[in-house]
Structures are given as C-alpha cells and as structure tokens.
Design a protein around this motif. Sequence first.
Motif, PDB file in Angstrom:
ATOM      1  N   GLY A 240      37.234  47.536  50.812  1.00  0.00           N
ATOM      2  CA  GLY A 240      35.887  47.096  50.411  1.00  0.00           C
ATOM      3  C   GLY A 240      35.020  46.818  51.619  1.00  0.00           C
ATOM      4  N   GLY A 241      33.873  46.204  51.361  1.00  0.00           N
ATOM      5  CA  GLY A 241      32.989  45.736  52.437  1.00  0.00           C
ATOM      6  C   GLY A 241      32.036  46.791  52.953  1.00  0.00           C
ATOM      7  N   GLY A 242      31.047  46.316  53.733  1.00  0.00           N
ATOM      8  CA  GLY A 242      30.104  47.193  54.459  1.00  0.00           C
ATOM      9  C   GLY A 242      29.194  48.023  53.589  1.00  0.00           C
ATOM     10  N   GLY A 243      27.994  48.311  54.083  1.00  0.00           N
ATOM     11  CA  GLY A 243      26.985  49.260  53.563  1.00  0.00           C
ATOM     12  C   GLY A 243      26.928  49.496  52.049  1.00  0.00           C
TER      13      GLY A 243
ATOM     14  N   ARG B 223      31.585  55.243  49.245  1.00  0.00           N
ATOM     15  CA  ARG B 223      32.807  55.938  49.701  1.00  0.00           C
ATOM     16  C   ARG B 223      33.751  54.910  50.307  1.00  0.00           C
ATOM     17  N   LYS B 224      34.698  54.508  49.543  1.00  0.00           N
ATOM     18  CA  LYS B 224      35.522  53.376  49.951  1.00  0.00           C
ATOM     19  C   LYS B 224      37.011  53.682  49.908  1.00  0.00           C
TER      20      LYS B 224
ATOM     21  N   LEU C 283      37.373  43.496  58.750  1.00  0.00           N
ATOM     22  CA  LEU C 283      35.915  43.404  58.611  1.00  0.00           C
ATOM     23  C   LEU C 283      35.323  42.277  59.462  1.00  0.00           C
ATOM     24  N   SER C 284      36.015  41.142  59.496  1.00  0.00           N
ATOM     25  CA  SER C 284      35.421  39.997  60.174  1.00  0.00           C
ATOM     26  C   SER C 284      35.462  40.175  61.692  1.00  0.00           C
ATOM     27  N   PRO C 285      34.295  39.960  62.362  1.00  0.00           N
ATOM     28  CA  PRO C 285      34.298  40.089  63.822  1.00  0.00           C
ATOM     29  C   PRO C 285      35.182  39.055  64.494  1.00  0.00           C
TER      30      PRO C 285
END
Length: 460
Positions: A184-187, A195-196, A255-257
């Motif tokens: 998941g996540g992003g844009g 598109r995952k 995902l997490s920086p």
Amino acid sequence: MENNRPSAHLKWNNRNEEIKSQAGNSIREIERIIVNPIFDNQSFFKQMGEPVSIDGEIKNRYYYGDNYNLLQVLAKSKNERKIDLIYIDPPYMTELDYHSRISVGTYSDIRHINRKAFQDTWEGGLDSYLDMLYSRLRLMRQVLAENGSIFVHVDWHSSHYVKVLLDEVFGRDNFINEIVWCFGGGGSSRKHFQRKHDLIFWYSRSSEYTFNPQYRPYTSGTVQRGLTNVKGDRYKLNEEGAIMQDWWVDINKILSPTARENLKFPTQKPKELIKRMIISASHSGSLIADFFAGSGTTAEVCNELGRDWILSDSSKLALQTSLYRLLKSGSPPFTIVTGEKCPENYGQGELVLKKPVFRKSDKSGWLMELGIESYCPIKENKRPFSQDFSSDIEFWELDLDYNGEIFNSHYQVMREKQRFKDPIALNLLVHVPEKESYKIAVKVYDVFATHTMAVVTFEP
Ligand SMILES: C[S@@+](CC[C@H](N)C(=O)[O-])C[C@H]1O[C@@H](n2cnc3c(N)ncnc32)[C@H](O)[C@@H]1O
C-alpha cells in the motif's frame, strides 16, 4: 540454448544470441573486511583491543562492477561453487533516474544532499532492456546448481516480457510460481486503478528443487468458524497456520523515512520479503546470489539466516549503502572484489592523516594514536580545513598493515545512532605489535558516496 528455444518466443530488434566476452573478464580482491566497528564518538582516544586476524577463508563476496563480468567469470570457473538460489531485483524499465536524498550535519548546520543511485533509462528502449536481461539470465542459468532456484522481481513495466524470456531460458516446465507482492501507500491516480503490486517469478533449474512450505495466520473468520465443524476432522486447523499462497499481502514496502530498516536507497526492498523466498527455497549453509544488490538487503538476510552470499552492483551508492548495512549489523567477514580495471573514484577526495604518536603499551608492542587531520570530498577544493569536514564523512576504515594491494579493514569507525548527524570519532588509540615501521591505510566513505584512501608509512 538455440535448440531448446520454444517455437513461441520473444523477438526484438537486433536480438543478440552471442555471449560477448567483455574486456576485463576477471575479478580481483581489493578489500577484506572483518567487521569490527567502533561506534564511540565521545572519547577521542579510546583504547582498542588487538585487531582481529584477517587471514583465512572468507565465504561472502561483494562484486563492485557490471554483473555481466562477474557472471562470465563465475560461469567459466571450474572451482566456483554453484549457486543454490538467485534473487534478482533488476531495473524494471521505468525510464527513471533514481536518487537518494539525505540530510547531513548537526541541527544548526544541516545540508541536504541528493546522491545518484542508479539509472533505469534505456537509449535503445525495450530492445536494449531485453538484451541486457537476456544475456545475464542465460549466464545465471549456467551458474545455478542443478537443484537451484531463481526468483526474478519486476513490475508491470516489464513483467510480461520477462516471463516469456524466463520460459525460454529456464524452460516452461521449470516455472514454479508467479508471486504477487501487494503493498500500500504512496501516490494516487484518477486515470486508472492504483498499481500496487510487483511480480516475482520463481523458476527452478530442474524438477529437483527445495521447497519449505510457509504458513500465515488464519483469518479471524476462519478461526471463529473453525473448519472442523463444516468439513470434518480431515480439515482441522493447522497449528502452523494456513499454508501460504502465491499472493502476499502481509509485507509492506518500507514507507516511513524514519523506519529503522530504511537506508534511503530508492527501490530498497523489505527484509521480510526476501527472507520469505530464501527460507522457502534454500537451506542453512546454501549459497545465495543477488546480482542487482542495491542496498544489500539480501546479504543482511543471508547473515541472519546462516546462508553464504555473493552480491554485486555497479553503483557506488549501492556499494556504500551495502557496506554501511553490513558493518552496522555485525556481518560475518566478507571481501570486496572488482574487475581488472580499478573502479573510478577510489581516491577522488583529499585525505590527510595525522602523524601518529607512539607510546609504550603495558602489553608487548605499542599504543599508536592516529587520526584524520583533514578531509575534503573534492581535490583542490579551497574550503578551509576545520573540524566541520567530519560531517562529510559517513564512515571510515583502518588497515594497520597495508600490503599495497588488498585493503585489510581491521576497524571501521561509524556514528552510533544517527547515520549522518552524530559526531564521528576522528582519532583512535590502537594497540599494534612492535615493528620497525608501519604502513597504515585509511579509507574514507563520504556522504556523496565517493571513496578515498590515504597510505602512509611511519617509524615509531
Ligand atoms: C531495483 S535496484 C535493487 C534494490 C535492492 N533489491 C534492494 O533491496 O535495495 C537495482 C540495482 O541494480 C543495479 N544494477 C543495474 N544494472 C546493473 C548491472 N549491469 N550490474 C550490476 N548492478 C546493476 C543498480 O545499480 C541498482 O542498485
């Protein structure tokens, strides 16, 4: 290969069947590392114990350069151990250049740096991408053990072409799974469904291959209902859980920086994902290869699982990120090898060492105080030298007895917590055996991912 080609196969312009022999075509060892990190950033002259011995067989190897060269050498060699499992995560033909953005320095003096990671742009378009992959996949088949497996990780940009290539190179009968990794996540997009997922194609070299089934927890619905009531004892719930299928939804992207695992290398894959493949298709002691290593995820996972490894990457940032990861996680010994031609930038910056001071030690030998006088990432940069240069250094290494050929890394000096922000020690007090003269080498890996070495000879 030609004779085994299925009648339905992939054609592209100027498809090349030849395995070109590249200039260079050999490998040589440039560095051996016994991981012995120093994290202390407070006491400047912390006394270090005896350096550990660097001799003996080292099983794990990192090749810095184009994997085509390494693959050719491995394929030709009669003494090389065959590889039990290959995982590759090559460029996907995204037509993007990948960068890594980091912040370095202390909070009052922070700088943002954009470092080039690798390119996924193809002048010759899909044709040149397929050429690149086809030639390498054929060599990978040659270096794979008879009962070995290969996992090829791609996404929608190239997956349908790559599947057909793999059918041809490894044989349709040796196809085992198309694993769908969902995340998941992003844009977001208003033009199409998100598109995952990525695709991971698993092929074996023959019908003899390793498979250790994996399990996932039952859903709460299944647990509540229980299968026994519905279908009888034969369908009782398993203690291990439900047998894993070929779609994986339980591992997310990094995902997490600020995630501990995040090394700021674009396209970095989570350890859990690679762990699952390696556990499923290899044993303790197996030899695993990742020819497109990126941040070195596969090596760290192999260390955790007791597998030996060969990694390669042609990007300096990938090499440096993998090195950092391996040092930080206390890797077993490994060596860095490269092609005949010395990689560029082994000496791009300007590194000046302090003249060491020798003191008699309680034990036999000397205590040597040594350190870095100054460092500048670019030669002849007129910036005045100051302590600030330390924020340009990501980590540095020390060879106490440089033999002029292979850098034997006895100690590695790193920041303890914040990778680019804490102060880093620039001076050390090390115990050395008594000798008439000492040839010392120091190698600096800076925040721009350039590497510089300085060698000096001293007499006590
Ligand atoms: C998608 S990234 C791999 C990411 C990696 N799986 C990770 O977890 O960090 C692809 C890598 O392949 C490397 N690469 C591309 N072409 C290569 C080649 N011909 N030889 C060696 N490495 C190559 C790039 O430098 C890049 O680091």
